[in-house]
Design an enzyme around this catalytic site. Sequence first.
Site, PDB file in Angstrom:
ATOM      1  N   CYS A 164      -2.033  -4.428 -10.679  1.00 18.08           N
ATOM      2  CA  CYS A 164      -0.996  -3.610 -10.050  1.00 18.08           C
ATOM      3  C   CYS A 164      -1.666  -2.732  -8.995  1.00 18.08           C
ATOM      4  O   CYS A 164      -2.863  -2.442  -9.086  1.00 18.08           O
ATOM      5  CB  CYS A 164      -0.300  -2.750 -11.100  1.00 18.08           C
ATOM      6  SG  CYS A 164       1.030  -1.702 -10.457  1.00 18.08           S
ATOM      7  N   TYR A 241       7.073   5.558 -11.173  1.00 16.54           N
ATOM      8  CA  TYR A 241       8.058   4.973 -12.085  1.00 16.54           C
ATOM      9  C   TYR A 241       8.458   5.912 -13.211  1.00 16.54           C
ATOM     10  O   TYR A 241       9.462   5.679 -13.891  1.00 16.54           O
ATOM     11  CB  TYR A 241       7.525   3.656 -12.654  1.00 16.54           C
ATOM     12  CG  TYR A 241       7.344   2.616 -11.584  1.00 16.54           C
ATOM     13  CD1 TYR A 241       8.391   1.781 -11.222  1.00 16.54           C
ATOM     14  CD2 TYR A 241       6.144   2.502 -10.896  1.00 16.54           C
ATOM     15  CE1 TYR A 241       8.240   0.845 -10.214  1.00 16.54           C
ATOM     16  CE2 TYR A 241       5.991   1.571  -9.880  1.00 16.54           C
ATOM     17  CZ  TYR A 241       7.033   0.758  -9.543  1.00 16.54           C
ATOM     18  OH  TYR A 241       6.879  -0.158  -8.533  1.00 16.54           O
TER      19      TYR A 241
END
Length: 417
Positions: A164, A241
């Site tokens: 990621c 997030y």
Amino acid sequence: MKLAVVGGGSTYTPELIDGFARLRDVLPLAELVLVDPAPDRLRMVGGLARRIFARQGHPGRITWTDDLAAGIDGADAVLLQLRIGGQAARNQDETWPLECGCVGQETTGAGGLAKALRTVPVVLDIAERVRRTNPDAWIIDFTNPVGIVTRALLQAGHKAVGLCNVAIGFQRKFAALLGVAPDQVVLEHVGLNHLTWERSVRVAGEDVLPELLTEHADALAADLRLPRHVLDRLGTVPSYYLRYYYQHDAVVEELRGKPSRAAEVAAIEQQLLTLYADPALDEKPELLSRRGGAYYSEAAVALTSSLLADTGDTQVVNARNNGTLPFLPDDAVIEVPATVDATGATPLPVRPLEPLYAGLIAHVTAYEQLALDAALHGGRDRVFAALLSHPLIGQIDHADRLTDLLIAHNREHLTWA
């Protein structure tokens, strides 16, 4: 060295190509194959990829194919960047959960589960075909939801590491704020994919996170779209997030009042494809920065190089827990700094986590286990259980309705539905 990129027709691929071209001394590619079922996009993206290599003097050969077997044959590593159902499916993931007052997002909540259900069976099929043809090849997963997909790959016995760009994005951001080179910044990055916190930021062995929070909290909070007081009270820097958890209801109202991110990306993609078709273009266009995924190429190059060259350096990746976070099962996939070499990724020790973080991590890990069970075995009851377990849902009526909506919107991708 040969590398195959499955999903190579993505409009984001030129970012990856640019990184391979600039960092050719780190990752000396002889051959790069772009694999994708969309031949028209492959021609445009592949043509630009060749021009980028030529402009930067990279001697490697770039080819493309819609034949998966041909593309992965002989590859030393296979990078997965898939989007099953394309932006149309993503648009659904981001919209129908809002009908129940739940966040619509492609990597978490109900939308994230939908993406996992579409994606896991396809990824496992690709991985099995890689294992049959060249069992020594590494699989590097950048396909969301990375944690669930990587866990599926590892449980099936594949040589896989998840990747990621959140950690490398923070590293570059902090380095710019501090006025130091990125490689001087060492993160204490801990959690799950898309559920992480920066607990310390070290430069020359000294934790400078307090300095960052004192002098740059406003800028950091603006980037994360969180109130500054959240950073002040936590004393850590959460990933973007976390806003879906910390401000769920406010985010739902925000999402209801504007076009989906998928719609924005789809419009950008059309513009990018027009640019890519220009035979004079030989560098990644500035517009690509609005597509997302900053620094993905640098992270991908570093990870691939470490796996194939057995460097033993430290990188933030998604890897098997194996006791690193003792409150999680060993087969959970966590996102932490790890030693990366020819044997794979081994997480480094992590300081005991405060309950504020450990509780949410454990909760989401339980959801991911149920989500993977639903992706592997199907069935309405399994989908319902995963949705009910998710901390962004957790109510029976919502889980029931979301289950029906998920199946209705994804029936063509679910063999059991």
